[in-house]
Design a protein around this motif. Structure first.
Motif: not given
Length: 223
Positions: A122-141
């Motif tokens: 990747f290069e600094p300044g590039q856009t990125a989308l965060l993807i995960d399996d589950v989101v719980s109450s605190f979204a810790f990860t």
């Protein structure tokens, strides 16, 4: 049509062991600080689901249109639960994926080799989308990952994508930091509902689930 797709997806996740129901309840990390909280009657673990090729393709296909609209330069994998899914999404969309190293996400450091904290190009300044399996109450990860990803120059899109929202305050918690949550399924509004209709979960499970969600949301949003 959409409700039918959600029903099929929910029941297939159950069949593959992606969600367990037990009226005795499960303890989570939240209970270490709040032992008075009601137990959760469900446990979600999608690792086995994502290792099923048919399900991986189905889930990725449902997520793909939204991802293509956002046009990120990179897809971000938060190892290790959802890695097979993000790999499939990368193949289907043609968008390269990068992975935050698991030891860094857990608070450690990579002290050998190149000492990279992210796998992939990747290069600094590039856009990125965060993807995960589950989101719980605190979204810790997610909240552990966000400052690390920004520190290397990535521009995070304001949407976080997950397969299942446990509907316990994670969406509201992310919104406090300017992120919109996009989920395929709601734990209560979809998965539990369809499992009850199919006779594999009880009304008691529904009520216990709602009681835990209410408590978890209260604790999460109080911080």
């Amino acid at each position: 049509m959409l409700s039918q797709i959600k029903k099929i997806l929910s029941l297939r996740i159950y069949d593959l062991g992606g969600i367990l129901f037990d009226e005795k309840g499960f303890e989570f990390n939240l209970h270490k600080e709040h032992p008075e909280a009601p137990l959760s009657p469900n446990y979600v673990d999608l690792r086995g689901v994502f290792r099923n090729r048919e399900m991986r393709i189905m889930i990725a296909g449902l997520m793909m249109p939204e991802i293509m609209k956002m046009k990120p330069d990179r897809l971000i994998d938060l190892p290790e639960s959802a890695t097979p899914l993000i790999t499939t999404l990368s193949d289907m969309t043609g968008i390269e994926m990068i992975s935050l190293r698991s030891e860094v996400l857990k608070g450690g450091i990579k002290d050998h080799g190149t000492k990279k904290i992210i796998n992939g190009n990747f290069e600094p300044g590039q856009t990125a989308l965060l993807i995960d399996d589950v989101v719980s109450s605190f979204a810790f990860t997610k909240f552990k990952a966000i400052p690390i990803l920004r520190s290397v120059g990535l521009v995070l899109l304001s949407t976080v994508c997950v397969v299942i929202d446990r509907e316990e305050g994670g969406e509201e918690k992310l919104a406090q930091e300017g992120f919109k949550l996009k989920s395929l399924l709601g734990l209560h509004s979809d998965v539990t509902k369809y499992c009850i209709e199919a006779g594999v979960a009880s009304e008691k499970i529904r009520q216990m689930s709602l009681d835990f969600a209410k408590a978890a949301k209260k604790y999460a949003l109080a911080v």
